[in-house]
Design an enzyme around this catalytic site. Structure first.
Site, PDB file in Angstrom:
ATOM      1  N   CYS A   2       0.817  -1.208   0.000  1.00 40.10           N
ATOM      2  CA  CYS A   2       0.000   0.000   0.000  1.00 40.10           C
ATOM      3  C   CYS A   2       0.853   1.261   0.000  1.00 40.10           C
ATOM      4  O   CYS A   2       1.944   1.288   0.554  1.00 40.10           O
ATOM      5  CB  CYS A   2      -0.884   0.021   1.235  1.00 40.10           C
ATOM      6  N   ARG A  27       5.611  -0.351  -6.046  1.00 39.59           N
ATOM      7  CA  ARG A  27       5.583  -1.129  -4.810  1.00 39.59           C
ATOM      8  C   ARG A  27       4.561  -2.256  -4.867  1.00 39.59           C
ATOM      9  O   ARG A  27       4.582  -3.142  -4.014  1.00 39.59           O
ATOM     10  CB  ARG A  27       5.255  -0.206  -3.627  1.00 39.59           C
ATOM     11  N   TRP A  74      -3.046  -2.753  -1.496  1.00 39.74           N
ATOM     12  CA  TRP A  74      -2.642  -4.133  -1.790  1.00 39.74           C
ATOM     13  C   TRP A  74      -3.471  -4.983  -0.835  1.00 39.74           C
ATOM     14  O   TRP A  74      -3.267  -4.945   0.376  1.00 39.74           O
ATOM     15  CB  TRP A  74      -1.146  -4.272  -1.520  1.00 39.74           C
ATOM     16  N   ASN A  99      -2.093   2.251   5.843  1.00 34.94           N
ATOM     17  CA  ASN A  99      -1.183   1.145   5.494  1.00 34.94           C
ATOM     18  C   ASN A  99      -0.985   0.309   6.750  1.00 34.94           C
ATOM     19  O   ASN A  99      -0.785   0.875   7.829  1.00 34.94           O
ATOM     20  CB  ASN A  99       0.192   1.679   5.082  1.00 34.94           C
ATOM     21  N   GLY A 100      -0.987  -0.984   6.615  1.00 35.97           N
ATOM     22  CA  GLY A 100      -0.774  -1.852   7.777  1.00 35.97           C
ATOM     23  C   GLY A 100      -1.985  -2.745   7.987  1.00 35.97           C
ATOM     24  O   GLY A 100      -2.847  -2.881   7.109  1.00 35.97           O
ATOM     25  N   GLU A 488      18.440 -17.961  -5.026  1.00 35.20           N
ATOM     26  CA  GLU A 488      18.021 -16.674  -5.572  1.00 35.20           C
ATOM     27  C   GLU A 488      17.531 -16.845  -7.022  1.00 35.20           C
ATOM     28  O   GLU A 488      16.536 -16.242  -7.424  1.00 35.20           O
ATOM     29  CB  GLU A 488      19.185 -15.681  -5.482  1.00 35.20           C
ATOM     30  N   LYS A 492      13.792 -15.877  -8.366  1.00 36.49           N
ATOM     31  CA  LYS A 492      13.556 -14.972  -9.502  1.00 36.49           C
ATOM     32  C   LYS A 492      12.624 -15.631 -10.510  1.00 36.49           C
ATOM     33  O   LYS A 492      11.690 -15.008 -10.998  1.00 36.49           O
ATOM     34  CB  LYS A 492      14.865 -14.598 -10.207  1.00 36.49           C
ATOM     35  N   GLU A 495       9.056 -15.760  -9.115  1.00 38.70           N
ATOM     36  CA  GLU A 495       8.417 -14.441  -8.987  1.00 38.70           C
ATOM     37  C   GLU A 495       7.875 -13.914 -10.295  1.00 38.70           C
ATOM     38  O   GLU A 495       6.765 -13.404 -10.340  1.00 38.70           O
ATOM     39  CB  GLU A 495       9.446 -13.411  -8.486  1.00 38.70           C
ATOM     40  N   HIS A 511      19.283 -37.364  -1.654  1.00 39.10           N
ATOM     41  CA  HIS A 511      18.498 -37.526  -0.427  1.00 39.10           C
ATOM     42  C   HIS A 511      17.013 -37.227  -0.649  1.00 39.10           C
ATOM     43  O   HIS A 511      16.279 -37.013   0.318  1.00 39.10           O
ATOM     44  CB  HIS A 511      19.066 -36.640   0.678  1.00 39.10           C
ATOM     45  N   LYS A 610       6.617  -4.473  -3.776  1.00 35.35           N
ATOM     46  CA  LYS A 610       8.044  -4.147  -3.712  1.00 35.35           C
ATOM     47  C   LYS A 610       8.515  -4.002  -2.273  1.00 35.35           C
ATOM     48  O   LYS A 610       9.606  -4.412  -1.923  1.00 35.35           O
ATOM     49  CB  LYS A 610       8.287  -2.842  -4.479  1.00 35.35           C
TER      50      LYS A 610
HETATM   51  C1  AGP Z   1      12.898 -10.009  -4.259  1.00 35.24           C
HETATM   52  O1  AGP Z   1      12.867 -10.173  -5.624  1.00 35.24           O
HETATM   53  C2  AGP Z   1      11.610  -9.858  -3.608  1.00 35.24           C
HETATM   54  N1  AGP Z   1      10.888  -8.785  -4.171  1.00 35.24           N
HETATM   55  C3  AGP Z   1      11.565  -9.993  -2.089  1.00 35.24           C
HETATM   56  O2  AGP Z   1      11.964 -11.295  -1.782  1.00 35.24           O
HETATM   57  C4  AGP Z   1      12.391  -9.002  -1.251  1.00 35.24           C
HETATM   58  O3  AGP Z   1      13.751  -9.247  -1.383  1.00 35.24           O
HETATM   59  C5  AGP Z   1      11.949  -9.137   0.223  1.00 35.24           C
HETATM   60  O4  AGP Z   1      10.597  -8.791   0.334  1.00 35.24           O
HETATM   61  C6  AGP Z   1      12.774  -8.292   1.172  1.00 35.24           C
HETATM   62  O5  AGP Z   1      12.673  -6.944   0.877  1.00 35.24           O
HETATM   63  P1  AGP Z   1      13.711  -5.907   1.436  1.00 35.24           P
HETATM   64  O6  AGP Z   1      15.028  -6.215   0.837  1.00 35.24           O
HETATM   65  O7  AGP Z   1      13.184  -4.567   0.983  1.00 35.24           O
HETATM   66  O8  AGP Z   1      13.716  -6.034   2.921  1.00 35.24           O
END
Ligand code: AGP
Length: 615
Positions: A2, A27, A74, A99-100, A488, A492, A495, A511, A610
């Site tokens: 948000c 975001r 959001w 927000n929250g 990672e 990616k 996501e 395993h 974001k």
């Molecule tokens: C990464 O591609 C993601 N968007 C997500 O995992 C992100 O790294 C995570 O939410 C942590 O965010 P920050 O680095 O702003 O704390």
């Protein structure tokens, strides 16, 4: 997640609010809304989907105002509908954005319904505006009503509210979700992120936890959690909002992937000496007894590092564990913030707490930092990309990555610059302990050029991506410090292409995950030439023997050859210390091109935000 923008001015603020929301779009959100007040008339316009839908609806209406609040939502409580979009109104008198999450919303709703309040949404937020309206009936001012109301709210909020009967003031309250006040001349602004207001001001006050403030065109009065009037510092922002858009790039993510050599160069600039690390890159702080402490006071005595982060930032911490234990002679634990914050953890003697975050506002990481600060760490340090963010302000030491604004939800250049910060932390601790570290510094200096070379692989990776378009699953393998890089890579791919992907330390294959191998399961392997290469080759053969197709990103001198069951992409040889940073690039490119082929929303993937400012 948000976003909030608010303004109290003499001029119409419609455009300022919409422009502010657009700057927060990256975001992640699913609906948007605005409430405006003009000559005592309160109007609200909302739209599901992008801010441009709201802008169109606003332009088609004759709604305008000199006081206003706006929001991108959001969804957490209640579906994505106009009714659930903010602002929420009470008795067509008060308008509020939030927000929250208000955790005790059920209880409050029951009480408010019994008192005759009618609810028009399924959100937790609507209880806030009715609660404040109810308390306003017996309060001297809206400020007093908000100060009383926040004592009833459990959970997290950054909230902004105004009353059409007094449109010259806006009340804001912060607990757990960031809010910043932007100072103008004869007009003032509020936002959840300073980026939203860069078109109208550079002067900001960051509200602290528990603050409630009254903002008018000419004045800002701030009260702390005890209701005591307080002064908060005014910060002049030197952030440059990247207004150049995507340039010639099809997506922000691709632009940000290509910006990595420059982002790393900027992160290193002025922070390395001939053979060492300049410790002022980590800042200094004043301890409880008002003694100024520098990073070297901490680094020379540190014996253990506790890293806390989420998502991609957590993966950078996982890489750092290999570096810190191998090169800096300290033990290291890495934990996901949402786990750390809810368990009793053991604090090793002489422990440094390190949080890692691109945004500096991730709710779980921030909560973990606040908890850890009570637990007896020598000091807290953050590695962060946003100056003035909550993590930076609340940590003792801070290493600022200089990645520049990252717009794509999928983190790329923030990750590689975090790795650079962590490698510099490793070298700095080794340096202060009198260990040999000049080889690390020399390797770091080669990084920008090595990243440029890795970007040269884009065309061959784009060709490979075609083979993933019809796949539903993928497995990423790595060993040693490349295992978190495999994690990672899998994150990616998940996501942005929505392909289910998992990462394993290659030695774990037999395993369990070996059972998954068949021709429909692509296996992506990161294989720099290091002491684990022969072990990794055996793991690759185990997969080939079971009909799996391998995609290997391998050191040019490690002799992987493409054939029927293997596609090998050669990566120029790099020093093993920096290999995790360099091997990140081909995995980012692979995910990007697969997502483009699949036609997903690369920069704003579904369901993701974001900056994750709620739990
Ligand atoms: C990464 O591609 C993601 N968007 C997500 O995992 C992100 O790294 C995570 O939410 C942590 O965010 P920050 O680095 O702003 O704390």
């Amino acid at each position: 997640m948000c976003g909030i923008v608010g303004a109290v001015a003499e001029r119409p603020v419609n455009k300022i609010l919409v422009e502010g929301l657009k700057r927060l779009e990256y975001r992640g959100y699913d609906s948007a809304g605005v409430a405006l007040c003009n000559a005592g008339e309160l109007s609200s316009v909302k739209a599901v989907g992008k801010v441009v839908n709201l802008e169109q609806a606003l332009n088609e209406s004759d709604v305008k105002g000199t006081t206003g609040i706006a929001h991108t939502r959001w969804a957490t409580h209640g579906g994505v509908t106009e009714a659930n979009a903010h602002p929420h109104l009470s008795n067509n008198q008060l308008a509020l954005v939030h927000n929250g999450i208000i955790e005790n919303h059920d209880k409050l709703r029951t009480q408010l319904k019994a008192a005759g309040y009618e609810f028009l949404s399924d959100t937790d937020t609507e209880v806030m505006v009715h609660t404040i309206h109810q308390l306003r009936q017996n309060s001297d001012s809206l400020l007093a009503a908000v100060q009383q109301a926040v004592k009833l709210f459990e959970g997290a909020y950054g909230t902004v509210i105004f009353d059409k009967a007094n449109q010259d003031e806006i009340i804001v309250a912060r607990s757990g979700s960031p809010l910043v006040i932007g100072l103008g001349l004869g007009e003032n602004f509020i936002a959840s992120d300073q980026l939203a207001l860069l078109a109208v001001t550079r002067s900001f006050i960051f509200l602290e936890e528990g603050d409630v403030a009254r903002v008018t065109r000419e004045t800002v009065e701030i009260f702390d959690a005890n209701g005591v009037a307080v002064e908060r510092e005014v910060h002049e922002s030197n952030i440059t909002q990247d207004n150049s858009g995507k340039g010639d790039y099809r997506h922000y993510m691709l632009k940000e992937i290509y910006e990595q050599p420059v982002a790393v160069r900027n992160t290193l600039e002025g922070r390395l000496t001939d053979n060492g690390v300049a410790l002022d890159a980590f800042g200094s702080f004043s301890d409880g007894s008002n003694q100024n402490k520098n990073a070297n006071d901490i680094f020379k005595d540190v014996k253990h590092v506790q890293i806390i982060a989420c998502g991609t930032s957590y993966h950078s911490g996982m890489v750092a564990r290999y570096w810190l234990e191998q090169y800096a002679g300290v033990s290291c634990n890495v934990e996901i913030a949402s786990e750390f914050r809810y368990r009793s953890s053991y604090v090793h003697p002489n422990s440094l707490l390190v949080t890692i975050s691109q945004s500096g506002e991730t709710a779980d990481t921030l909560a973990a930092l606040r908890l850890a600060k009570e637990q007896g760490y020598m000091a807290s340090m953050t590695i962060c990309n946003v100056a003035g963010s909550s993590l930076v302000r609340e940590s003792d030491l801070a290493f600022m990555t200089k990645a520049g604004a990252e717009i794509g939800v999928a983190s790329t250049k923030a990750f590689t610059t975090q790795l650079v910060g962590l490698l510099m932390l490793t070298a700095a601790i080794a340096q202060e302990k009198g260990l040999e570290q000049s080889h690390i510094v020399h390797a770091i200096k080669t990084l920008p050029n090595k990243l440029e070379e890795a970007l040269g692989l884009a065309e061959s990776i784009e060709d490979l991506a075609e083979e993933f378009a019809d796949k539903h699953h993928a497995l990423f393998l790595g060993r040693g410090s490349q295992y978190p890089i495999a994690m990672e890579g899998a994150l990616k791919l998940k996501e942005i292409s929505y392909i289910h992907a998992e990462a394993y330390a290659a030695g774990e294959l037999k395993h369990g995950p070996l059972a998954l191998i068949d021709a429909d399961m692509p296996i992506i392997v990161v294989a720099p030439n290091n002491e684990l290469l022969e072990k990794l080759k055996s793991n690759v053969e185990e997969v080939r023997a079971r009909g799996g197709i391998i995609y290997v990103f391998a050191d040019s001198d490690s002799e992987f050859k493409s054939d029927d069951t293997m596609r090998a992409v050669n990566v120029n040889h790099v020093d093993d210390i920096i290999a995790p940073v360099v091997y990140t690039i081909p995995l980012q490119l692979l995910s990007y091109y697969v997502a483009v082929i699949k036609g997903t929303d690369v920069d704003q993937p579904r369901n993701l935000a974001k900056s994750v400012t709620v739990e």
